[in-house]
Design a protein around this motif. Sequence first.
Motif, PDB file in Angstrom:
ATOM      1  N   ILE A 241      -1.564 -14.801  -3.965  1.00  0.00           N
ATOM      2  CA  ILE A 241      -2.709 -15.710  -4.014  1.00  0.00           C
ATOM      3  C   ILE A 241      -3.031 -16.106  -2.578  1.00  0.00           C
ATOM      4  N   LYS A 242      -4.169 -15.647  -2.100  1.00  0.00           N
ATOM      5  CA  LYS A 242      -4.497 -15.901  -0.700  1.00  0.00           C
ATOM      6  C   LYS A 242      -5.553 -16.995  -0.610  1.00  0.00           C
ATOM      7  N   ARG A 243      -5.301 -17.932   0.273  1.00  0.00           N
ATOM      8  CA  ARG A 243      -6.272 -19.001   0.487  1.00  0.00           C
ATOM      9  C   ARG A 243      -6.889 -18.709   1.853  1.00  0.00           C
TER      10      ARG A 243
ATOM     11  N   PRO B 140      -9.805 -19.351   4.720  1.00  0.00           N
ATOM     12  CA  PRO B 140     -10.833 -20.280   5.164  1.00  0.00           C
ATOM     13  C   PRO B 140     -12.161 -19.573   5.401  1.00  0.00           C
ATOM     14  N   ARG B 141     -13.209 -20.246   4.997  1.00  0.00           N
ATOM     15  CA  ARG B 141     -14.537 -19.653   5.159  1.00  0.00           C
ATOM     16  C   ARG B 141     -15.262 -20.355   6.314  1.00  0.00           C
ATOM     17  N   THR B 142     -15.292 -21.671   6.239  1.00  0.00           N
ATOM     18  CA  THR B 142     -15.648 -22.473   7.408  1.00  0.00           C
ATOM     19  C   THR B 142     -14.472 -23.411   7.604  1.00  0.00           C
ATOM     20  N   LYS B 143     -14.654 -24.420   8.433  1.00  0.00           N
ATOM     21  CA  LYS B 143     -13.499 -25.254   8.732  1.00  0.00           C
ATOM     22  C   LYS B 143     -12.925 -25.959   7.505  1.00  0.00           C
ATOM     23  N   HIS B 144     -13.799 -26.437   6.620  1.00  0.00           N
ATOM     24  CA  HIS B 144     -13.290 -27.229   5.498  1.00  0.00           C
ATOM     25  C   HIS B 144     -13.485 -26.561   4.162  1.00  0.00           C
ATOM     26  N   LYS B 145     -13.963 -25.312   4.186  1.00  0.00           N
ATOM     27  CA  LYS B 145     -14.174 -24.633   2.907  1.00  0.00           C
ATOM     28  C   LYS B 145     -13.244 -23.440   2.799  1.00  0.00           C
ATOM     29  N   TYR B 146     -12.770 -23.208   1.580  1.00  0.00           N
ATOM     30  CA  TYR B 146     -11.837 -22.104   1.381  1.00  0.00           C
ATOM     31  C   TYR B 146     -12.296 -21.226   0.228  1.00  0.00           C
ATOM     32  N   ILE B 147     -11.934 -19.979   0.312  1.00  0.00           N
ATOM     33  CA  ILE B 147     -12.021 -19.153  -0.890  1.00  0.00           C
ATOM     34  C   ILE B 147     -10.611 -18.705  -1.249  1.00  0.00           C
ATOM     35  N   VAL B 148     -10.449 -18.355  -2.533  1.00  0.00           N
ATOM     36  CA  VAL B 148      -9.135 -17.921  -2.992  1.00  0.00           C
ATOM     37  C   VAL B 148      -9.247 -16.479  -3.470  1.00  0.00           C
ATOM     38  N   ALA B 149      -8.397 -15.630  -2.957  1.00  0.00           N
ATOM     39  CA  ALA B 149      -8.397 -14.235  -3.391  1.00  0.00           C
ATOM     40  C   ALA B 149      -7.047 -13.929  -4.045  1.00  0.00           C
ATOM     41  N   ILE B 150      -7.093 -13.315  -5.219  1.00  0.00           N
ATOM     42  CA  ILE B 150      -5.848 -12.980  -5.924  1.00  0.00           C
ATOM     43  C   ILE B 150      -5.692 -11.465  -5.904  1.00  0.00           C
ATOM     44  N   ALA B 151      -4.660 -11.003  -5.241  1.00  0.00           N
ATOM     45  CA  ALA B 151      -4.460  -9.561  -5.114  1.00  0.00           C
ATOM     46  C   ALA B 151      -3.273  -9.095  -5.945  1.00  0.00           C
TER      47      ALA B 151
ATOM     48  N   ASP C 141     -11.628 -24.065  -3.327  1.00  0.00           N
ATOM     49  CA  ASP C 141     -10.223 -24.246  -2.998  1.00  0.00           C
ATOM     50  C   ASP C 141      -9.428 -24.555  -4.265  1.00  0.00           C
ATOM     51  N   VAL C 142      -9.099 -23.543  -5.027  1.00  0.00           N
ATOM     52  CA  VAL C 142      -8.451 -23.771  -6.320  1.00  0.00           C
ATOM     53  C   VAL C 142      -7.122 -23.028  -6.435  1.00  0.00           C
ATOM     54  N   ALA C 143      -6.490 -22.766  -5.303  1.00  0.00           N
ATOM     55  CA  ALA C 143      -5.287 -21.933  -5.307  1.00  0.00           C
ATOM     56  C   ALA C 143      -4.206 -22.486  -6.230  1.00  0.00           C
ATOM     57  N   ASP C 144      -3.973 -23.808  -6.195  1.00  0.00           N
ATOM     58  CA  ASP C 144      -2.899 -24.374  -7.008  1.00  0.00           C
ATOM     59  C   ASP C 144      -3.184 -24.223  -8.499  1.00  0.00           C
ATOM     60  N   GLU C 145      -4.439 -24.472  -8.870  1.00  0.00           N
ATOM     61  CA  GLU C 145      -4.791 -24.351 -10.278  1.00  0.00           C
ATOM     62  C   GLU C 145      -4.611 -22.913 -10.756  1.00  0.00           C
ATOM     63  N   VAL C 146      -5.041 -21.990  -9.902  1.00  0.00           N
ATOM     64  CA  VAL C 146      -4.909 -20.578 -10.263  1.00  0.00           C
ATOM     65  C   VAL C 146      -3.447 -20.214 -10.436  1.00  0.00           C
ATOM     66  N   GLU C 147      -2.637 -20.734  -9.537  1.00  0.00           N
ATOM     67  CA  GLU C 147      -1.222 -20.400  -9.613  1.00  0.00           C
ATOM     68  C   GLU C 147      -0.608 -20.904 -10.916  1.00  0.00           C
ATOM     69  N   SER C 148      -0.932 -22.150 -11.265  1.00  0.00           N
ATOM     70  CA  SER C 148      -0.332 -22.680 -12.488  1.00  0.00           C
ATOM     71  C   SER C 148      -0.840 -21.924 -13.713  1.00  0.00           C
ATOM     72  N   TYR C 149      -2.126 -21.499 -13.660  1.00  0.00           N
ATOM     73  CA  TYR C 149      -2.665 -20.733 -14.781  1.00  0.00           C
ATOM     74  C   TYR C 149      -1.921 -19.406 -14.916  1.00  0.00           C
ATOM     75  N   LEU C 150      -1.737 -18.730 -13.785  1.00  0.00           N
ATOM     76  CA  LEU C 150      -1.072 -17.421 -13.823  1.00  0.00           C
ATOM     77  C   LEU C 150       0.381 -17.552 -14.259  1.00  0.00           C
TER      78      LEU C 150
ATOM     79  N   HIS D 242       2.265 -17.405  -2.460  1.00  0.00           N
ATOM     80  CA  HIS D 242       1.155 -18.181  -1.981  1.00  0.00           C
ATOM     81  C   HIS D 242       0.985 -17.938  -0.484  1.00  0.00           C
ATOM     82  N   VAL D 243      -0.186 -17.615  -0.056  1.00  0.00           N
ATOM     83  CA  VAL D 243      -0.418 -17.405   1.379  1.00  0.00           C
ATOM     84  C   VAL D 243      -1.645 -18.183   1.811  1.00  0.00           C
TER      85      VAL D 243
END
Lengths: 178, 179
Positions: A85-87, A89-100, A144-153, A168-169
């Motif tokens: 699960i990769k977090r 950064p897109r801009t300074k305060h925004k993140y995207i989450v990629a699950i590989a 920025d939903v990495a934690d939620e995704v992790e718990s779901y998975l 988690h990265v």
Amino acid sequence: MVLYCEICSLPVEFCEFGKSFKKCKLWLQSNNNEIYNKLYNSDIKSSLSKEEEEKISNSLAKMQLKEERKLERDLINLQNSKILIKRIPRTKHKYIVAIANLDLLDPNLFDMKKTCKKFASKFATGCSISKNSEKKDEIVIQGDVADEVESYLREFIDSNGINIKIEHVTERFTNKKK
Amino acid sequence: MFKKFSKDDVHTRTNVKSSVAKTLKSKLVSQYPKLEDVIDEIIPKKVPISLYKCEDKIQLYVVNNEILFYQQFDDLIPELRLVHKYPDAFPSVQVDRGAIKFVLSGANIMCPGLTSPGAKLPEEDWPVNKIVVVYAEGKENAMAVGKLAMSINDIKTINKDTGIELYEYLNDGMWNFRD
């Protein structure tokens, strides 16, 4: 009706040419002893000479051994690999989450497209499947939903009794413009 | 033809019109006359037929999620599981035991494998391009479907090079195709 082997899906008499002959034999013995005896405990008539017959069985045994080794290797690989699960950064305060590495999961249990839709409605964000730099599919979620995704998975994996690690990265923000 | 075949190769899925289904049925019967009695069993009247268009102009005819026939050009070719259900309906040849290994890895069938003592060829002459089902010595069920690359008489007399061009064989992409 033709009896198909449940291990290799071929008609049972062709198991000996398949890649998992030993397993197929065990399966047939426990499931249909009558046919098992007919196939393996009687003399098979063949037009070929003994040497040729031996040649065939040798090459088959070789292939089956190779396949067994390959399966073992795959199993070890699977145990060592994990879902990333990769977090990012897109801009300074925004993140995207990629699950590989989601292709480790059984595609019959885990449908990437459906899960993607589910994430999109669950987190009220954009969610898509895209190819990463290694040309493998990954799910990309805007937000920025990495934690939620992790718990779901985790929940999904535990409920299906699969043994796969999740890692988690977080990538650091680098200002590309500089 | 189907050594590597998966659902990624399917481009479009459509249900065919009943008129097309009718012509399909009559074409099937004219190509394989022995199917006449069981044609309604294979393709029930009320069930829609789906047509999957795939890579390389291959078309699959699917009923109840089972592939029944496929065609690339004109000839309709039966799927192996269907051949197992109606083994008598299709013209067949037999190869010897030494050839099984190669056929099951997708090789075209060479003439010597068709003319040796363990093999069986029909008495009469069949023309080139006829669709045949391939059986194996000592085995009851069909293991491949192919097209004659030479006429039967040529196979018997020349006895060299490719005799049957293989379409589908056990455990290939088509056999393992799942939607």
